[in-house]
Design a protein around this motif. Sequence first.
Motif, PDB file in Angstrom:
ATOM      1  N   UNK A 148      -1.559  43.357  16.199  1.00  0.00           N
ATOM      2  CA  UNK A 148      -2.175  42.245  16.321  1.00  0.00           C
ATOM      3  C   UNK A 148      -1.811  41.367  17.442  1.00  0.00           C
ATOM      4  N   UNK A 149      -0.398  41.066  17.367  1.00  0.00           N
ATOM      5  CA  UNK A 149       0.358  40.135  18.279  1.00  0.00           C
ATOM      6  C   UNK A 149      -0.071  40.646  19.747  1.00  0.00           C
ATOM      7  N   UNK A 150      -0.080  41.908  19.822  1.00  0.00           N
ATOM      8  CA  UNK A 150      -0.182  42.520  21.280  1.00  0.00           C
ATOM      9  C   UNK A 150      -1.331  42.331  21.816  1.00  0.00           C
ATOM     10  N   UNK A 151      -2.427  42.769  21.203  1.00  0.00           N
ATOM     11  CA  UNK A 151      -4.012  42.300  21.465  1.00  0.00           C
ATOM     12  C   UNK A 151      -4.375  40.997  21.478  1.00  0.00           C
ATOM     13  N   UNK A 152      -3.499  40.143  20.721  1.00  0.00           N
ATOM     14  CA  UNK A 152      -3.694  38.658  21.028  1.00  0.00           C
ATOM     15  C   UNK A 152      -3.446  38.079  22.088  1.00  0.00           C
TER      16      UNK A 152
END
Length: 204
Positions: free
Chosen positions: A120-124
Amino acid sequence: MQIWPEISFYDLESDGELGHDFHHYRTQFSMSGADWPMPMDRLWYSYNIRLVHFIVFSTEVYFIPDSDYMCIQFYWLLDDLTKANQNRDKQPWIVAMAHRPMYCSNNSTDDCTGWIIGNKVKHGLEDLFYTQGVDLILQAHEHSYERLWSVCKDEVVVNDYNNPTVPIHIISGAAGSSEGANSLDEGKIWSAFRDKGFDSDCQR
């Protein structure tokens, strides 16, 4: 008697406060000019020290039910980074700091492994930090140390640190925890150095 240091103290929240709307963090720390308890939209901030523009952002907004804060932070980051890039003559370096890493090569089910939750963090934030030229991202959460090559979209851009064009990621989560160290998997191509060196005696 002096009870507070003259040097400023900069902090960020972690997953330990997730189940309580960050109550402990928001009542223990406060931002200058902010209400108390600290509002949820003040969990991220930036400051300049000499040649570096530091950004403290929240990775925990990706794991709370109210996704509005994820969007509020994203647009705050975009605005802050845009201004920082206009000020590169004074602060040529941009360093971002947060709790959870975008990448890790630990043998766990954490977000950075992509096993269950799905990065989630990387994609965000990865695209934003790449396009805005963030130089270094400091992270923790994992109970290990890991330094990455210049990586973007799981691909190594260059395997040295000479004028990299994408952010360098460092995970420094080996300070100590009663939970012990994380085990490491077989390793990834973007991992330059890693160590599960850990001192569980730091917390008793």
